[in-house]
Motif scaffolding. Structure first.
Motif, mmCIF file in Angstrom:
data_model
loop_
_atom_site.group_PDB
_atom_site.id
_atom_site.type_symbol
_atom_site.label_atom_id
_atom_site.label_comp_id
_atom_site.label_asym_id
_atom_site.label_seq_id
_atom_site.Cartn_x
_atom_site.Cartn_y
_atom_site.Cartn_z
ATOM 1 N N ALA A 12 -4.211 15.372 -10.806
ATOM 2 C CA ALA A 12 -5.347 15.678 -9.822
ATOM 3 C C ALA A 12 -6.071 14.195 -9.382
ATOM 4 O O ALA A 12 -6.129 14.150 -8.187
ATOM 5 C CB ALA A 12 -6.411 16.419 -10.324
ATOM 6 N N ASP A 13 -6.197 13.162 -10.392
ATOM 7 C CA ASP A 13 -6.510 12.098 -9.916
ATOM 8 C C ASP A 13 -5.780 11.239 -8.908
ATOM 9 O O ASP A 13 -6.215 10.706 -7.912
ATOM 10 C CB ASP A 13 -7.070 11.238 -10.908
ATOM 11 N N SER A 14 -4.452 11.365 -9.104
ATOM 12 C CA SER A 14 -3.408 11.037 -8.375
ATOM 13 C C SER A 14 -3.307 11.475 -6.826
ATOM 14 O O SER A 14 -3.065 10.812 -5.885
ATOM 15 C CB SER A 14 -2.042 10.565 -8.887
ATOM 16 N N ILE A 15 -3.651 12.646 -6.947
ATOM 17 C CA ILE A 15 -3.386 13.309 -5.510
ATOM 18 C C ILE A 15 -4.537 13.123 -4.868
ATOM 19 O O ILE A 15 -4.491 13.131 -3.556
ATOM 20 C CB ILE A 15 -3.308 15.024 -5.815
ATOM 21 N N ALA A 16 -5.785 13.056 -5.361
ATOM 22 C CA ALA A 16 -6.942 12.651 -4.649
ATOM 23 C C ALA A 16 -6.692 11.286 -4.077
ATOM 24 O O ALA A 16 -7.190 10.829 -3.080
ATOM 25 C CB ALA A 16 -8.151 12.906 -5.483
ATOM 26 N N PHE A 17 -6.267 10.284 -4.930
ATOM 27 C CA PHE A 17 -5.717 8.921 -4.337
ATOM 28 C C PHE A 17 -4.943 8.985 -3.190
ATOM 29 O O PHE A 17 -5.018 8.431 -2.134
ATOM 30 C CB PHE A 17 -5.189 8.368 -5.425
ATOM 31 N N VAL A 18 -3.803 9.784 -3.379
ATOM 32 C CA VAL A 18 -2.882 9.957 -2.307
ATOM 33 C C VAL A 18 -3.513 10.473 -0.755
ATOM 34 O O VAL A 18 -3.334 10.027 0.185
ATOM 35 C CB VAL A 18 -1.741 10.847 -2.738
ATOM 36 N N ARG A 19 -4.243 11.592 -0.977
ATOM 37 C CA ARG A 19 -5.084 12.093 0.108
ATOM 38 C C ARG A 19 -6.033 11.055 0.793
ATOM 39 O O ARG A 19 -5.890 10.846 1.816
ATOM 40 C CB ARG A 19 -5.956 13.306 -0.621
ATOM 41 N N ALA A 20 -6.950 10.184 0.020
ATOM 42 C CA ALA A 20 -7.510 9.139 0.413
ATOM 43 C C ALA A 20 -6.861 8.474 1.196
ATOM 44 O O ALA A 20 -7.103 7.615 2.348
ATOM 45 C CB ALA A 20 -8.468 8.711 -0.890
ATOM 46 N N ALA A 70 0.740 -1.330 -0.072
ATOM 47 C CA ALA A 70 0.153 -0.076 0.059
ATOM 48 C C ALA A 70 0.891 1.379 -0.088
ATOM 49 O O ALA A 70 0.604 2.322 -0.685
ATOM 50 C CB ALA A 70 -0.864 0.056 1.233
ATOM 51 N N LEU A 71 2.004 1.296 0.664
ATOM 52 C CA LEU A 71 2.996 2.468 0.795
ATOM 53 C C LEU A 71 3.458 2.595 -0.536
ATOM 54 O O LEU A 71 3.650 3.912 -0.984
ATOM 55 C CB LEU A 71 3.959 2.057 1.828
ATOM 56 N N HIS A 72 3.923 1.596 -1.096
ATOM 57 C CA HIS A 72 4.586 1.597 -2.689
ATOM 58 C C HIS A 72 3.646 2.337 -3.522
ATOM 59 O O HIS A 72 3.893 3.069 -4.204
ATOM 60 C CB HIS A 72 5.137 0.157 -2.935
ATOM 61 N N THR A 73 2.467 1.631 -3.516
ATOM 62 C CA THR A 73 1.413 2.194 -4.541
ATOM 63 C C THR A 73 1.003 3.581 -4.458
ATOM 64 O O THR A 73 0.911 4.250 -5.288
ATOM 65 C CB THR A 73 0.187 1.237 -4.472
ATOM 66 N N MET A 74 0.817 3.918 -3.237
ATOM 67 C CA MET A 74 0.557 5.617 -2.956
ATOM 68 C C MET A 74 1.736 6.134 -3.274
ATOM 69 O O MET A 74 1.345 7.288 -3.905
ATOM 70 C CB MET A 74 0.454 5.411 -1.323
ATOM 71 N N GLU A 75 3.305 5.885 -3.015
ATOM 72 C CA GLU A 75 4.073 6.701 -3.375
ATOM 73 C C GLU A 75 4.260 6.756 -4.885
ATOM 74 O O GLU A 75 4.764 7.880 -5.294
ATOM 75 C CB GLU A 75 5.381 6.308 -2.582
ATOM 76 N N LEU A 76 4.116 5.733 -5.610
ATOM 77 C CA LEU A 76 4.307 5.617 -6.850
ATOM 78 C C LEU A 76 3.187 6.620 -7.582
ATOM 79 O O LEU A 76 3.425 7.468 -8.541
ATOM 80 C CB LEU A 76 4.049 4.326 -7.601
ATOM 81 N N ARG A 77 1.917 6.729 -7.139
ATOM 82 C CA ARG A 77 1.169 7.672 -7.499
ATOM 83 C C ARG A 77 1.452 9.188 -7.115
ATOM 84 O O ARG A 77 1.065 10.178 -7.963
ATOM 85 C CB ARG A 77 -0.537 7.270 -7.149
ATOM 86 N N ARG A 78 1.926 9.421 -6.182
ATOM 87 C CA ARG A 78 2.386 10.744 -5.934
ATOM 88 C C ARG A 78 3.874 11.167 -6.400
ATOM 89 O O ARG A 78 3.787 12.135 -6.849
ATOM 90 C CB ARG A 78 2.924 10.506 -4.375
ATOM 91 N N ASP A 79 4.604 10.226 -6.778
ATOM 92 C CA ASP A 79 5.719 10.428 -7.543
ATOM 93 C C ASP A 79 6.181 9.421 -8.377
ATOM 94 O O ASP A 79 6.690 8.285 -7.948
ATOM 95 C CB ASP A 79 6.974 10.620 -6.348
ATOM 96 N N PRO A 80 6.100 9.403 -9.957
ATOM 97 C CA PRO A 80 6.129 8.571 -10.661
ATOM 98 C C PRO A 80 7.467 8.093 -10.840
ATOM 99 O O PRO A 80 8.093 6.894 -11.298
ATOM 100 C CB PRO A 80 5.712 9.065 -11.915
ATOM 101 N N SER A 81 8.586 8.780 -10.134
ATOM 102 C CA SER A 81 9.966 8.421 -10.246
ATOM 103 C C SER A 81 10.386 7.308 -9.235
ATOM 104 O O SER A 81 11.239 6.815 -8.963
ATOM 105 C CB SER A 81 11.106 9.625 -10.030
#
Length: 193
Positions: free
Chosen positions: A150-158, A96-107
């Motif tokens: 914006a979609d990824s930011i919403a995902f990270v916030r959630a 879950a941590l990796h999935t969230m971080e990849l959405r926040r920062d694609p690098s």
């Protein structure tokens, strides 16, 4: 840089080098030099440096083992390697941590667990000492530093909101009024060459 005669910084990304140069200028440091380069093929001779460091970069690397070997190559005999990075929880929350971080920062590639980081050093013939640190922050500032849509930011916030209730990211997340805060655990690994 205030404690050394000369410091060199290397980054693959020009924008990060610009950030570093700006910080250097704001601090009035004159003994720091910057190069764009590759962590797997550092632009320096063998055995050149007393200390070779990496801070918050290993989770962006496809091959951290090769990076440690390259750091070792440019360190002088008796010199030190120092790696500081965020690490993952040792359980299913890592995904879950990796999935969230990849959405926040694609690098982002992957946060390693401390045991994995130590194994990388050992594979390079190095023995480590470790110390524990942490980075505390707030979600809004983290999102402001994000490289995403914006979609990824919403995902990270959630994900952070859910983690404040369930611990699902494997790191401390809590609410302080309307603010969501977190602590990212870090390890500092040091080895003598």
């Amino acid at each position: 840089a205030p404690r050394v005669a000369t410091a060199w910084g290397v980054d693959f990304v020009p924008a990060m080098l610009q950030e570093a140069k700006g910080l250097q200028e704001s601090l009035g440091l004159r003994n720091v030099h910057w190069l764009q380069g590759d962590a797997y093929k550092l632009p320096f001779a063998d055995g050149l440096f007393d200390v070779v460091t990496s801070r918050l970069a290993f989770h962006h690397l496809q091959d951290p083992t090769a990076a440690v070997k390259e750091m070792k190559r440019v360190a002088r005999p008796g010199g030190r390697l120092v790696v500081a990075d965020i690490f993952s929880p040792p359980d299913e929350r890592a995904a879950a941590l990796h999935t969230m971080e990849l959405r926040r920062d694609p690098s982002h590639v992957r946060f390693l667990h401390v045991d994995e980081l130590e194994a990388i050093f050992h594979a390079a013939g190095l023995t480590t000492t470790k110390s524990w640190h942490s980075l505390e922050g707030d979600l809004d500032s983290l999102i402001a530093r994000s490289f995403t849509d914006a979609d990824s930011i919403a995902f990270v916030r959630a994900e952070f909101e859910r983690a404040a209730d369930t611990g699902s990211l494997g790191l401390p997340v809590w609410r302080r009024g309307r603010e969501v805060r977190y602590v990212q655990p870090m390890v500092l690994l040091t080895a003598r060459v």
